[in-house]
Every structure is written in structure tokens, then in C-alpha cells.
Design a protein around this motif. Structure first.
Motif, PDB file in Angstrom:
ATOM      1  N   VAL A  12       0.839  -1.196   0.000  1.00  0.00           N
ATOM      2  CA  VAL A  12       0.000   0.000   0.000  1.00  0.00           C
ATOM      3  C   VAL A  12       0.879   1.253   0.000  1.00  0.00           C
ATOM      4  O   VAL A  12       2.002   1.244   0.513  1.00  0.00           O
ATOM      5  N   GLN A  13       0.383   2.316  -0.580  1.00  0.00           N
ATOM      6  CA  GLN A  13       1.085   3.590  -0.512  1.00  0.00           C
ATOM      7  C   GLN A  13       0.747   4.218   0.831  1.00  0.00           C
ATOM      8  O   GLN A  13      -0.432   4.441   1.141  1.00  0.00           O
ATOM      9  N   SER A  14       1.751   4.489   1.639  1.00  0.00           N
ATOM     10  CA  SER A  14       1.526   4.959   3.015  1.00  0.00           C
ATOM     11  C   SER A  14       0.683   6.235   3.062  1.00  0.00           C
ATOM     12  O   SER A  14      -0.147   6.392   3.950  1.00  0.00           O
ATOM     13  N   ALA A  76      -7.255   2.032   0.222  1.00  0.00           N
ATOM     14  CA  ALA A  76      -6.016   2.717  -0.144  1.00  0.00           C
ATOM     15  C   ALA A  76      -5.465   2.130  -1.437  1.00  0.00           C
ATOM     16  O   ALA A  76      -5.784   0.994  -1.806  1.00  0.00           O
ATOM     17  N   GLY A  77      -4.637   2.883  -2.098  1.00  0.00           N
ATOM     18  CA  GLY A  77      -4.022   2.430  -3.340  1.00  0.00           C
ATOM     19  C   GLY A  77      -2.553   2.097  -3.140  1.00  0.00           C
ATOM     20  O   GLY A  77      -2.024   2.133  -2.034  1.00  0.00           O
ATOM     21  N   GLY A  78      -1.920   1.789  -4.213  1.00  0.00           N
ATOM     22  CA  GLY A  78      -0.497   1.475  -4.190  1.00  0.00           C
ATOM     23  C   GLY A  78      -0.007   1.247  -5.602  1.00  0.00           C
ATOM     24  O   GLY A  78      -0.800   0.886  -6.483  1.00  0.00           O
ATOM     25  N   PRO A  79       1.287   1.428  -5.835  1.00  0.00           N
ATOM     26  CA  PRO A  79       1.799   1.321  -7.201  1.00  0.00           C
ATOM     27  C   PRO A  79       1.617  -0.058  -7.819  1.00  0.00           C
ATOM     28  O   PRO A  79       1.496  -0.182  -9.031  1.00  0.00           O
ATOM     29  N   GLY A  80       1.557  -1.107  -7.027  1.00  0.00           N
ATOM     30  CA  GLY A  80       1.414  -2.445  -7.577  1.00  0.00           C
ATOM     31  C   GLY A  80       0.000  -2.988  -7.519  1.00  0.00           C
ATOM     32  O   GLY A  80      -0.231  -4.153  -7.847  1.00  0.00           O
TER      33      GLY A  80
END
Length: 95
Positions: A12-14, A76-80
Motif C-alpha cells: 500500500v502507498q503509506s 487505499a491504493g499502491g503502485p502495484g
């Protein structure tokens, strides 16, 4: 009291976790106590969640432990995230 949760997962993107939590925490400073947001992080895995920047977050509880619903559920999002596979139980989960 209104219940707000942010769903977090490994990678996750912090900022996607801490940013919304900070916004609601700041809003609580201006609200009467019975109007506050109760904030929680829900993990898609047990244990520490390593963020995309290397920081480690801890969820308040695992999604399978959620018994009550939320007024607002943020994922939440994240680059992967677009390449990440989750267990079927996660896709079937409803609050």
C-alpha cells in the motif's frame, strides 16, 4: 460517532492510508465529541503491512474480524495494486 475505515494491504502507498486518517482526525478537532469520526485501519493480511516506500503499518484488525459496518470504507491504493491478486474471501467481503 461515525465509523471510517481505510483498507490496507502489503505494498500500500503509506500516504493513501495516513492522508485520509489525518483529514478525519483534523475534522474531529472541530466537531462535538458525539459527532467525531472513529478511525480504523483494516488489513487484508494479518501482521505488519509493508508499504511501497518501505515503511511498516499495522492494521487495527483483519478484515475477517470486522463484525459491524462502516459509514465510510476507503480502499487505499499502491503502485502495484493493478497487478496484485487477493484471496477470493477479500473480493466477497462486505461490511
Amino acid at each position: 460517532m461515525r465509523n471510517v475505515a481505510v483498507v490496507a494491504f502489503p505494498g500500500v502507498q503509506s500516504l493513501d492510508v495516513s492522508g485520509p486518517l489525518d483529514v478525519f482526525a483534523e475534522a474531529n478537532r472541530f466537531l462535538l465529541p458525539d459527532e467525531h469520526y472513529r478511525l480504523e485501519v483494516v488489513g487484508l493480511e494479518h501482521g505488519p503491512l509493508r508499504c511501497s516506500n518501505g515503511m511498516t503499518n499495522f492494521a487495527d484488525r483483519h478484515f475477517s474480524e470486522v463484525q459491524d459496518g462502516y459509514d465510510l470504507l476507503l480502499v487505499a491504493g499502491g503502485p502495484g495494486l493493478v497487478h496484485q491478486e487477493f484471496a477470493d474471501e477479500i473480493y466477497a467481503w462486505r461490511t
